[in-house]
Design a protein around this motif. Structure first.
Motif, PDB file in Angstrom:
ATOM      1  N   VAL A 146       0.850  -1.203   0.000  1.00 18.43           N
ATOM      2  CA  VAL A 146       0.000   0.000   0.000  1.00 18.43           C
ATOM      3  C   VAL A 146       0.885   1.254   0.000  1.00 18.43           C
ATOM      4  CG1 VAL A 146      -1.644   1.338   1.417  1.00 18.43           C
ATOM      5  CG2 VAL A 146      -1.995  -1.117   1.054  1.00 18.43           C
ATOM      6  N   ALA A 147       1.952   1.226   0.806  1.00 20.12           N
ATOM      7  CA  ALA A 147       2.837   2.391   0.922  1.00 20.12           C
ATOM      8  C   ALA A 147       3.654   2.597  -0.357  1.00 20.12           C
ATOM      9  CB  ALA A 147       3.762   2.205   2.123  1.00 20.12           C
ATOM     10  N   PHE A 148       4.267   1.523  -0.857  1.00 25.58           N
ATOM     11  CA  PHE A 148       5.161   1.658  -2.015  1.00 25.58           C
ATOM     12  C   PHE A 148       4.408   2.032  -3.290  1.00 25.58           C
ATOM     13  CE2 PHE A 148       9.574  -0.040  -1.068  1.00 25.58           C
ATOM     14  CZ  PHE A 148       9.455   0.220   0.293  1.00 25.58           C
ATOM     15  N   GLU A 149       3.174   1.513  -3.405  1.00 32.07           N
ATOM     16  CA  GLU A 149       2.373   1.817  -4.604  1.00 32.07           C
ATOM     17  C   GLU A 149       1.569   3.102  -4.412  1.00 32.07           C
ATOM     18  OE1 GLU A 149       2.617   0.066  -7.442  1.00 32.07           O
ATOM     19  OE2 GLU A 149       4.127  -1.199  -6.456  1.00 32.07           O
ATOM     20  N   LYS A 150       1.702   3.710  -3.246  1.00 26.18           N
ATOM     21  CA  LYS A 150       0.979   4.966  -2.907  1.00 26.18           C
ATOM     22  C   LYS A 150      -0.528   4.834  -3.227  1.00 26.18           C
ATOM     23  CE  LYS A 150       4.932   8.076  -3.624  1.00 26.18           C
ATOM     24  NZ  LYS A 150       6.002   7.103  -3.835  1.00 26.18           N
ATOM     25  N   LEU A 151      -1.109   3.705  -2.818  1.00 29.53           N
ATOM     26  CA  LEU A 151      -2.516   3.437  -3.140  1.00 29.53           C
ATOM     27  C   LEU A 151      -3.441   4.370  -2.350  1.00 29.53           C
ATOM     28  CD1 LEU A 151      -2.355  -0.481  -3.197  1.00 29.53           C
ATOM     29  CD2 LEU A 151      -2.195   1.105  -5.131  1.00 29.53           C
ATOM     30  N   LYS A 152      -4.456   4.851  -3.011  1.00 33.11           N
ATOM     31  CA  LYS A 152      -5.378   5.805  -2.362  1.00 33.11           C
ATOM     32  C   LYS A 152      -6.716   5.140  -2.002  1.00 33.11           C
ATOM     33  CE  LYS A 152      -2.692   9.420  -2.852  1.00 33.11           C
ATOM     34  NZ  LYS A 152      -1.810   9.619  -1.696  1.00 33.11           N
ATOM     35  N   ASP A 153      -7.027   4.041  -2.696  1.00 30.47           N
ATOM     36  CA  ASP A 153      -8.324   3.398  -2.441  1.00 30.47           C
ATOM     37  C   ASP A 153      -8.172   2.065  -1.708  1.00 30.47           C
ATOM     38  OD1 ASP A 153      -7.122   1.924  -4.384  1.00 30.47           O
ATOM     39  OD2 ASP A 153      -8.893   1.741  -5.683  1.00 30.47           O
ATOM     40  N   THR A 154      -6.952   1.783  -1.290  1.00 29.15           N
ATOM     41  CA  THR A 154      -6.667   0.480  -0.673  1.00 29.15           C
ATOM     42  C   THR A 154      -5.956   0.655   0.662  1.00 29.15           C
ATOM     43  OG1 THR A 154      -6.417  -0.440  -2.888  1.00 29.15           O
ATOM     44  CG2 THR A 154      -5.546  -1.760  -1.079  1.00 29.15           C
ATOM     45  N   GLY A 155      -6.456  -0.058   1.664  1.00 26.58           N
ATOM     46  CA  GLY A 155      -5.809  -0.027   2.984  1.00 26.58           C
ATOM     47  C   GLY A 155      -5.174  -1.377   3.280  1.00 26.58           C
ATOM     48  N   ALA A 156      -4.573  -1.484   4.443  1.00 24.98           N
ATOM     49  CA  ALA A 156      -3.962  -2.756   4.862  1.00 24.98           C
ATOM     50  C   ALA A 156      -4.353  -3.033   6.302  1.00 24.98           C
ATOM     51  CB  ALA A 156      -2.447  -2.681   4.735  1.00 24.98           C
ATOM     52  N   VAL A 157      -4.544  -4.317   6.605  1.00 28.32           N
ATOM     53  CA  VAL A 157      -4.722  -4.719   8.006  1.00 28.32           C
ATOM     54  C   VAL A 157      -3.372  -5.231   8.467  1.00 28.32           C
ATOM     55  CG1 VAL A 157      -5.812  -6.379   9.580  1.00 28.32           C
ATOM     56  CG2 VAL A 157      -7.165  -5.307   7.759  1.00 28.32           C
ATOM     57  N   ALA A 158      -2.770  -4.545   9.420  1.00 29.80           N
ATOM     58  CA  ALA A 158      -1.424  -4.914   9.879  1.00 29.80           C
ATOM     59  C   ALA A 158      -1.176  -4.307  11.266  1.00 29.80           C
ATOM     60  CB  ALA A 158      -0.384  -4.437   8.867  1.00 29.80           C
ATOM     61  N   SER A 159       0.042  -4.471  11.737  1.00 28.43           N
ATOM     62  CA  SER A 159       0.370  -4.011  13.097  1.00 28.43           C
ATOM     63  C   SER A 159       0.742  -2.528  13.113  1.00 28.43           C
ATOM     64  CB  SER A 159       1.568  -4.820  13.603  1.00 28.43           C
ATOM     65  OG  SER A 159       2.703  -4.549  12.802  1.00 28.43           O
ATOM     66  N   SER A 160       0.741  -1.942  14.306  1.00 28.07           N
ATOM     67  CA  SER A 160       1.160  -0.538  14.436  1.00 28.07           C
ATOM     68  C   SER A 160       2.653  -0.427  14.096  1.00 28.07           C
ATOM     69  CB  SER A 160       0.868  -0.016  15.842  1.00 28.07           C
ATOM     70  OG  SER A 160       1.465  -0.875  16.787  1.00 28.07           O
ATOM     71  N   MET A 161       3.396  -1.510  14.325  1.00 27.01           N
ATOM     72  CA  MET A 161       4.823  -1.525  13.971  1.00 27.01           C
ATOM     73  C   MET A 161       4.989  -1.417  12.453  1.00 27.01           C
ATOM     74  SD  MET A 161       7.946  -1.615  14.719  1.00 27.01           S
ATOM     75  CE  MET A 161       8.181  -2.043  16.423  1.00 27.01           C
ATOM     76  N   ALA A 162       4.125  -2.128  11.711  1.00 26.98           N
ATOM     77  CA  ALA A 162       4.182  -2.059  10.240  1.00 26.98           C
ATOM     78  C   ALA A 162       3.870  -0.635   9.775  1.00 26.98           C
ATOM     79  CB  ALA A 162       3.211  -3.063   9.630  1.00 26.98           C
ATOM     80  N   ALA A 163       2.928   0.025  10.450  1.00 23.58           N
ATOM     81  CA  ALA A 163       2.582   1.410  10.099  1.00 23.58           C
ATOM     82  C   ALA A 163       3.813   2.307  10.243  1.00 23.58           C
ATOM     83  CB  ALA A 163       1.458   1.911  11.011  1.00 23.58           C
ATOM     84  N   LYS A 164       4.533   2.087  11.324  1.00 22.71           N
ATOM     85  CA  LYS A 164       5.728   2.892  11.611  1.00 22.71           C
ATOM     86  C   LYS A 164       6.815   2.632  10.557  1.00 22.71           C
ATOM     87  CE  LYS A 164       8.377   3.700  15.741  1.00 22.71           C
ATOM     88  NZ  LYS A 164       8.600   3.182  17.085  1.00 22.71           N
ATOM     89  N   ILE A 165       7.051   1.370  10.281  1.00 25.34           N
ATOM     90  CA  ILE A 165       8.136   1.004   9.352  1.00 25.34           C
ATOM     91  C   ILE A 165       7.865   1.540   7.944  1.00 25.34           C
ATOM     92  CG2 ILE A 165       9.280  -0.966   8.198  1.00 25.34           C
ATOM     93  CD1 ILE A 165       8.819  -2.562  10.819  1.00 25.34           C
ATOM     94  N   TYR A 166       6.603   1.420   7.487  1.00 22.80           N
ATOM     95  CA  TYR A 166       6.305   1.782   6.095  1.00 22.80           C
ATOM     96  C   TYR A 166       5.652   3.168   5.956  1.00 22.80           C
ATOM     97  CZ  TYR A 166       7.589  -3.048   5.762  1.00 22.80           C
ATOM     98  OH  TYR A 166       8.303  -4.217   5.887  1.00 22.80           O
ATOM     99  N   GLY A 167       5.604   3.909   7.071  1.00 24.08           N
ATOM    100  CA  GLY A 167       5.122   5.287   7.018  1.00 24.08           C
ATOM    101  C   GLY A 167       3.648   5.417   6.674  1.00 24.08           C
TER     102      GLY A 167
END
Ligand SMILES: O=C(O)C(=O)C[C@]1(C(=O)O)C=C[C@@H](O)C=C1
Length: 391
Positions: free
Chosen positions: A237-258
């Motif tokens: 989601v982060a690398f492709e800069k997707l605007k209509d797509t989210g991810a279910v993941a950890s708060s750590m993943a949010a931090k790592i991938y901005g």
């Protein structure tokens, strides 16, 4: 008659059944001077459990079906030969915390940085060097090929249930369960900065994570797409800069991938726990100084009450079962029922059972000896300390 040579390289492996194992070798299983239980009795027990004089063709077929014949062929070196390279088996007291003394332990996990499995690896082996692997198989192989020291892999989740793939791989590979670790899993809904929940059309994540958030995702009205692990979903989601797509993941993943956290704790139940297995090339010597658990896998002949009889070997000895899982015995052709043959066909199964006792306890040894009398195949996957830590 076809025969196979087995090198039984650990006391915690039992191959049993009604086949012929003509030439078994036992490879110096005990090398630890501080080994505290009755070593002679334990060695004798395993020798007797390995000693298989039955001659019908049942277990050879089973061994072939589950790939057991390959078990030791690919070993990087033959542990039946005395070698200074042979690592001493880990003791139960070394696990899990003191293991990080000395050089950093390399621990394989499935996923990329920020996956829950990475957190589990770090909980199991503090100060370890987590080594990401793309698939579960790769993590098993990394340990077998000495690329890493251990693997930490998920086996069941309190909401989603069993991770069947890892049950199957436990049997296909030649690793031992040396511990377990439970991890509280708190999922977040992540998206790129500036994206709101209303902008999202779909969400990416690991299938287990999507299943654990079923209710919330349905309520928001998002379509779901499975991806190899939660952190990889966040990364994509982060690398492709997707605007209509989210991810279910950890708060750590949010931090790592901005990524931005749109919602926290979106799992359907606040008590969402995943149990991971710690896997090693060598088994630990089971102890009795703390609560232990033993994991086994076995198969049975078809017949009325056979499973009941198998489970009774534990009930008779007041041994509590914590988990039972059945998996199809792959590559085994469908059998026709022989009694009252009405043309019906059925499948063969492997039964995975976890019970609350250590292999150092006589009642556990007796239970398995009893089970071996009628099981067509039996293997101990590991006897290890229960994770009693507060989550
Ligand atoms: O995708 C991840 O982050 C993983 O570590 C895998 C995994 C799993 O296989 O169950 C681990 C814990 C959670 O239950 C969700 C996913």
């Amino acid at each position: 008659m076809a025969t196979a040579t087995y090198i039984i390289r650990s006391p915690a492996v039992i191959l049993s059944g009604k086949g012929t194992v003509s030439d078994q070798k036992t490879a110096s299983p005990f090398q630890i001077p501080q080994f505290s239980m009755n070593r002679r009795r334990f060695t004798a027990l395993f020798a007797s459990l390995h000693d298989d004089n039955n001659t019908s063709d049942g277990s050879n077929k089973i061994r072939k079906a589950v790939g057991l014949e390959k078990l030791f062929e690919d070993s990087p070196y033959d542990v039946s030969k005395d070698s200074p390279l042979h690592p001493r088996p880990l003791t139960s007291t070394q696990l899990p915390n003191t293991i990080s003394d000395g050089p950093r332990l390399r621990v394989a996990y499935q996923g990329v940085r920020g996956a829950y499995s990475e957190a589990a690896a770090e909980k199991a082996y503090p100060n370890c060097e987590p080594v990401p692997c793309d698939q579960f198989d790769a993590a098993f192989e990394a340990v077998e090929k000495w690329l890493v020291d251990r693997a930490v892999l998920p086996i069941e989740n309190s909401l989603g249930g069993s991770i069947h793939r890892n049950y199957d791989l436990l049997l296909r590979h030649n690793l031992h369960i040396v511990g377990e670790v439970k991890l509280a899993v708190h999922h977040c809904l992540l998206a790129n900065h500036g994206v709101r929940v209303e902008d999202l059309k779909r969400v990416l994540s690991h299938p287990q994570a999507l299943a654990q958030c079923e209710y919330t995702l349905t309520k928001i009205g998002l379509s779901r797409e499975a991806i190899d692990d939660t952190a990889l979903a966040a990364k994509h989601v982060a690398f492709e800069k997707l605007k209509d797509t989210g991810a279910v993941a950890s708060s750590m993943a949010a931090k790592i991938y901005g990524l931005n956290i749109l919602a926290e704790n979106i799992q359907d139940d606040c008590d969402n726990v995943t149990r991971f297995l710690m896997l090693a090339r060598e088994p630990i010597i089971p102890g009795v100084e703390k609560p232990f658990k033993t994991s086994i896998v076995f198969s049975l002949e078809e017949g009325p009450g056979v499973l009941f009889k198998a489970l009774a070997v534990f009930a008779l000895r007041q041994i509590n079962l914590t988990k039972i899982e059945s998996r199809p015995l792959r590559n085994q052709p469908l059998r026709a029922s022989d009694d009252n043959n009405n043309g019906s066909k059925y499948f063969d199964y492997l039964f995975y059972v976890d019970f609350e006792a250590s292999m150092a306890e006589e009642r556990a040894q007796n239970a398995l000896r009893h089970l071996k009398e009628f099981a067509t195949f039996l293997r101990v996957l590991g006897s290890y300390a229960v994770d009693t830590t507060m989550l």
